[in-house]
Structure formats: C-alpha cells, structure tokens
Design an enzyme around this catalytic site. Structure first.
Site, PDB file in Angstrom:
ATOM      1  N   CYS A  79     -11.791   5.144 -18.702  1.00 31.73           N
ATOM      2  CA  CYS A  79     -10.556   5.005 -19.411  1.00 31.73           C
ATOM      3  C   CYS A  79     -10.689   3.885 -20.380  1.00 31.73           C
ATOM      4  O   CYS A  79      -9.733   3.751 -21.292  1.00 31.73           O
ATOM      5  CB  CYS A  79      -9.290   5.089 -18.685  1.00 31.73           C
ATOM      6  SG  CYS A  79      -8.929   6.279 -17.581  1.00 31.73           S
ATOM      7  N   HIS A 133      -3.679   2.281 -23.313  1.00 30.25           N
ATOM      8  CA  HIS A 133      -4.305   3.242 -22.623  1.00 30.25           C
ATOM      9  C   HIS A 133      -2.918   3.985 -21.816  1.00 30.25           C
ATOM     10  O   HIS A 133      -2.089   3.001 -21.550  1.00 30.25           O
ATOM     11  CB  HIS A 133      -5.348   2.808 -21.554  1.00 30.25           C
ATOM     12  CG  HIS A 133      -5.563   4.002 -20.658  1.00 30.25           C
ATOM     13  ND1 HIS A 133      -6.066   5.026 -21.152  1.00 30.25           N
ATOM     14  CD2 HIS A 133      -5.661   4.076 -19.334  1.00 30.25           C
ATOM     15  CE1 HIS A 133      -6.342   6.049 -19.955  1.00 30.25           C
ATOM     16  NE2 HIS A 133      -6.257   5.223 -18.885  1.00 30.25           N
ATOM     17  N   ASN A 144      -2.766  11.181 -19.222  1.00 28.55           N
ATOM     18  CA  ASN A 144      -3.856  10.338 -19.370  1.00 28.55           C
ATOM     19  C   ASN A 144      -5.156  10.900 -19.660  1.00 28.55           C
ATOM     20  O   ASN A 144      -5.592  11.843 -18.991  1.00 28.55           O
ATOM     21  CB  ASN A 144      -4.089   9.552 -17.909  1.00 28.55           C
ATOM     22  CG  ASN A 144      -5.327   8.558 -17.830  1.00 28.55           C
ATOM     23  OD1 ASN A 144      -5.912   8.568 -18.939  1.00 28.55           O
ATOM     24  ND2 ASN A 144      -5.262   8.021 -16.925  1.00 28.55           N
TER      25      ASN A 144
HETATM   26  N1  COA Z   1       4.057  15.369  -6.685  1.00 24.63           N
HETATM   27  C1  COA Z   1       4.925  15.077  -5.537  1.00 24.63           C
HETATM   28  N2  COA Z   1       4.634  14.209  -4.776  1.00 24.63           N
HETATM   29  C2  COA Z   1       3.592  13.693  -4.812  1.00 24.63           C
HETATM   30  C3  COA Z   1       2.658  13.614  -5.910  1.00 24.63           C
HETATM   31  C4  COA Z   1       3.092  14.799  -6.985  1.00 24.63           C
HETATM   32  N3  COA Z   1       2.279  15.146  -7.834  1.00 24.63           N
HETATM   33  N4  COA Z   1       1.661  12.922  -5.985  1.00 24.63           N
HETATM   34  C5  COA Z   1       1.764  12.315  -4.504  1.00 24.63           C
HETATM   35  N5  COA Z   1       3.023  12.551  -4.233  1.00 24.63           N
HETATM   36  C6  COA Z   1       3.356  11.920  -3.032  1.00 24.63           C
HETATM   37  C7  COA Z   1       2.541  11.239  -1.934  1.00 24.63           C
HETATM   38  O1  COA Z   1       2.006  12.234  -1.069  1.00 24.63           O
HETATM   39  C8  COA Z   1       3.462  10.312  -1.032  1.00 24.63           C
HETATM   40  O2  COA Z   1       4.037  11.119  -0.079  1.00 24.63           O
HETATM   41  P1  COA Z   1       4.230  10.611   1.304  1.00 24.63           P
HETATM   42  O3  COA Z   1       5.075   9.292   0.901  1.00 24.63           O
HETATM   43  O4  COA Z   1       4.945  11.421   1.954  1.00 24.63           O
HETATM   44  O5  COA Z   1       2.779  10.252   1.654  1.00 24.63           O
HETATM   45  C9  COA Z   1       4.735   9.978  -2.198  1.00 24.63           C
HETATM   46  O6  COA Z   1       4.447  11.034  -3.269  1.00 24.63           O
HETATM   47  C10 COA Z   1       4.319   8.634  -2.864  1.00 24.63           C
HETATM   48  O7  COA Z   1       2.996   8.575  -3.241  1.00 24.63           O
HETATM   49  P2  COA Z   1       2.646   7.162  -3.810  1.00 24.63           P
HETATM   50  O8  COA Z   1       0.777   7.590  -4.292  1.00 24.63           O
HETATM   51  O9  COA Z   1       3.033   6.012  -3.069  1.00 24.63           O
HETATM   52  O10 COA Z   1       3.366   7.269  -5.387  1.00 24.63           O
HETATM   53  P3  COA Z   1       3.414   6.106  -6.542  1.00 24.63           P
HETATM   54  O11 COA Z   1       4.833   5.823  -6.758  1.00 24.63           O
HETATM   55  O12 COA Z   1       2.240   5.092  -6.276  1.00 24.63           O
HETATM   56  O13 COA Z   1       2.985   7.142  -7.906  1.00 24.63           O
HETATM   57  C11 COA Z   1       0.708   7.524  -9.024  1.00 24.63           C
HETATM   58  C12 COA Z   1       1.665   7.772  -7.696  1.00 24.63           C
HETATM   59  C13 COA Z   1      -0.377   8.142  -8.878  1.00 24.63           C
HETATM   60  C14 COA Z   1       1.825   8.067 -10.289  1.00 24.63           C
HETATM   61  C15 COA Z   1       0.602   6.093  -9.379  1.00 24.63           C
HETATM   62  O14 COA Z   1       0.252   5.161  -8.207  1.00 24.63           O
HETATM   63  C16 COA Z   1      -0.238   5.720 -10.531  1.00 24.63           C
HETATM   64  O15 COA Z   1       0.177   5.920 -11.470  1.00 24.63           O
HETATM   65  N6  COA Z   1      -1.221   4.904 -10.155  1.00 24.63           N
HETATM   66  C17 COA Z   1      -1.975   4.638 -11.300  1.00 24.63           C
HETATM   67  C18 COA Z   1      -2.887   5.702 -11.514  1.00 24.63           C
HETATM   68  C19 COA Z   1      -3.798   5.380 -12.754  1.00 24.63           C
HETATM   69  O16 COA Z   1      -3.223   4.970 -13.737  1.00 24.63           O
HETATM   70  N7  COA Z   1      -4.912   5.765 -12.904  1.00 24.63           N
HETATM   71  C20 COA Z   1      -5.855   5.791 -13.803  1.00 24.63           C
HETATM   72  C21 COA Z   1      -6.201   4.441 -14.415  1.00 24.63           C
HETATM   73  S1  COA Z   1      -7.217   4.675 -15.691  1.00 24.63           S
END
Ligand code: COA
Length: 325
Positions: A113, A252, A282
């Site tokens: 990325c 980004h 993304n």
């Molecule tokens: N739909 C519904 N629920 C989802 C889901 C989806 N698409 N994806 C994950 N969940 C659930 C998880 O299973 C978790 O459930 P649980 O509490 O029962 O285990 C809950 O939602 C919370 O998950 P969590 O990972 O803590 O959510 P979050 O608030 O951290 O958001 C991301 C998840 C991935 C959106 C976030 O962490 C993020 O954006 N991270 C950075 C990713 C990124 O930028 N990557 C690329 C960098 S180049």
C-alpha cells in the site's frame, strides 16, 4: 537545482461496481457495519481477463494526455504493485509495451500500500540526482487486489478494491526553496518485525501459489495512525514546512477512521483531507494517485497548493511526500 514536478495525473477504475449490499449477500456482514467501521460504500472490481497492466496503462494514457505529452517523451516508468500480471516480467515493462514504447527504462517496486510513495521517491531521486540521465517519468500505482482476497473472510474482503492512478513527473530547474513547485521532500520507512500483521500466505518462492491476503486489522490500525502522523511531520519539516502550511492531505485510503485520527494528530481539519475510500475502498498502491487525480480533476487542487501524500502498508512500510502543486 533540479526538482521533479507533477505535470499530469490520470486514473482508471474498472467498470464493475460492487456495493456493500452485494457483499452482504455473500458473507456475514452488512452495509451498516462496513460504513460505520471503514467509511467504504462500494469498490470497483476488474473484469475477468482485465489485468493490473491494463488498469495501469489506461491510467498512464490519461496522465500523459493530461500532461500534454506522449509516451515518446517518457524515459522512465516505475510501477508500484503487489499484483503484477505475472511473477515476472515486471508489470512496468508490460505497461511500457502497451504504451508502444521501445525506449526508456521500466521496473516495479514492491511496498504494497506504500508502493506509490516508494515509487515516487525513487523517481524523484532518479530525475533530480547529480548524474541523472532521466527527464520525464511515469509513476503508476496499479492493483487488482480482488485477486488476492479470500472472499469468504469478511474481515478482509470488504476492505479492498481494484484501480490504477498515474502521474507524469518532469525534471525542472528550481531555486531550492519551499516556494518551488514540485516534490519538496520524501521520507520512507519500513520495519519487517510486523510482516505477520498484514501479508499474503503464498508466493512463487515458498508455496508456489499466489496466496491470499491475511490481516490483523486492529493491530494494523493502531500502528497506522502513529506512523502516518510521524512521517508526515518529518516530511514537512524536511521541506521546511509545517502542518499549518498544508492545503491538502492526499492519503492512502484504507479506512476513514485512520484518516480522521491522523488529521486530528496533525491538528488539521478533516475538510483538508481528500477522501475517496467511500467509493474506491482500499486499492493499495493505486489509492494515493487515484485520490490525487480525483482532487485535481474536480478542481480542489490548485497551483501553489501544498500537498502531503502519505501511505502505510504491509511490511510494515510507510512514507510521505511534500509537494507544491
Ligand atoms: N462485517 C461484520 N462484522 C465484522 C466484519 C464485517 N465485514 N469484519 C469483522 N467483523 C467483526 C469481527 O469478527 C469482530 O467480531 P467479534 O467482536 O464478535 O469477534 C467485530 O466485528 C470487531 O472486529 P474488529 O476487528 O475489532 O473491528 P475493528 O473496529 O477493528 O474494524 C477493521 C476492523 C479491519 C475495519 C479495522 O481494524 C481496520 O480498518 N484496520 C486497519 C486495516 C487497514 O487499514 N489495512 C490496510 C492497511 S494498508
């Protein structure tokens, strides 16, 4: 002194739009969850038979037209991608061929990325170095991340999309002050301790397969805001500027909450941040040049504006560039 100035931008998005609602029909998710946690509403997905080089070449053609030059004027192509058509040759040489070029130098950089920031920094150095033999560069970010996704993993498949963006850089004589137009400073970082937080579980030298994207999202998120705010501050200082001088942050596009957190750390209002994550999701190395082209095309970015481009990705890798438009 010589500076590299962006004289044209272009981008390309595949025709097919996939909404959150259509993903919810496939995995256990909802439009509400995706919008609230990420800001993403839709993404574009490449058609079967449409490759990263096709997206990149289309974006490059638009950037060349925008710059008012032809491929014949280009002597350097650098492509940032983690999804080349083939393991080798480099996607850049495929694009070089698609542009009808039989001259110049073309190669890829791999920083996922952050790839566009890495490619921009390498191009800047190659255009402005004391012994430079290059004058006009195409820097392209192009990805078909849809092909790296595990479409049964709701935690990752909702986050990414396909697309490409390109800029034309030209070496120009400048004064050496921060009033110059062009790239004023670039700063890059990497830290391989975090390989296992965001990676693909395959490769030509290990499994012999392409593999699928794996991510510990929460931990990536935590690192992102801190690393991005720090590298933006460092890059602005190298350009003898501060956050108060910034007209536009062109980031980004991973998650709207990362953009809000980073802007807040720098004391910048969110209105100064170009946001396309809602409609592009993304697109990895394509996201910064896609956002840049969007804000150039709609007239937000004007001559004299100070831009900060930034990105973070797998590795981890991260970086920023300060640019006067
Ligand atoms: N739909 C519904 N629920 C989802 C889901 C989806 N698409 N994806 C994950 N969940 C659930 C998880 O299973 C978790 O459930 P649980 O509490 O029962 O285990 C809950 O939602 C919370 O998950 P969590 O990972 O803590 O959510 P979050 O608030 O951290 O958001 C991301 C998840 C991935 C959106 C976030 O962490 C993020 O954006 N991270 C950075 C990713 C990124 O930028 N990557 C690329 C960098 S180049």
């Amino acid at each position: 002194m010589i500076r590299a100035r962006i004289i044209g931008t272009g981008s390309y998005l595949p025709a097919e739009v996939v909404t959150n609602a259509s993903l919810a029909a496939r995995v256990d998710t909802s439009d509400e969850w995706i919008v609230e946690r990420t800001g993403i509403r839709q993404r574009h997905i490449a058609a079967p038979g449409e490759f990263t080089s096709d997206l990149g070449a289309a974006a490059a053609r638009r950037a060349l037209a925008n710059a008012g030059i032809t491929a014949g004027d280009v002597d350097l192509i650098i492509v940032a991608t983690a999804t080349p058509d083939q393991t080798f040759p480099a996607c850049a040489t495929v694009i070089q061929h698609k542009l009808g070029m039989v001259h110049g130098v073309a190669f890829d950089v791999a920083a996922v990325c952050s790839g566009f920031l890495y490619a921009l920094s390498v191009a800047d150095a190659m255009l402005t170095g004391a012994s430079s033999v290059y004058r006009t560069a195409l820097v392209i970010g192009a990805e078909t991340f849809s092909r790296l996704l595990d479409w049964d993993d709701r935690a990752t498949c909702v986050l990414f999309g396909d697309g490409a963006g390109a800029v034309v850089l030209r070496a120009e004589t400048a004064t050496g002050t921060s009033a110059d137009r062009g790239i004023l400073a670039c700063r890059l970082h990497s830290d391989g301790r975090y390989n296992d937080l965001l990676f693909v579980d395959g490769g030509p030298g290990s499994t012999g397969t392409t593999g699928k994207l794996r991510m510990k999202g929460k931990e990536v998120f935590r690192h992102a805001v801190t690393n991005l705010a720090n590298v933006m501050t460092e890059t602005l200082a190298a350009a003898r500027l501060t956050a108060a001088d910034v007209t536009w942050v062109v980031p980004h596009q991973a998650n709207r909450r990362i953009l809000e957190g980073t802007a807040k750390k720098l004391g910048l209002p969110i209105e100064r941040v170009v946001i396309t994550v809602d409609s592009h999701a993304n697109t990895s190395a394509a996201s910064v040049p896609l956002a840049l082209d969007t804000a150039v095309a709609d007239g937000r970015i004007q001559p004299g504006d100070v831009l900060v481009l930034e990105a973070m990705g797998g590795g981890f890798t991260w970086g920023a560039a300060a640019v006067r438009w």
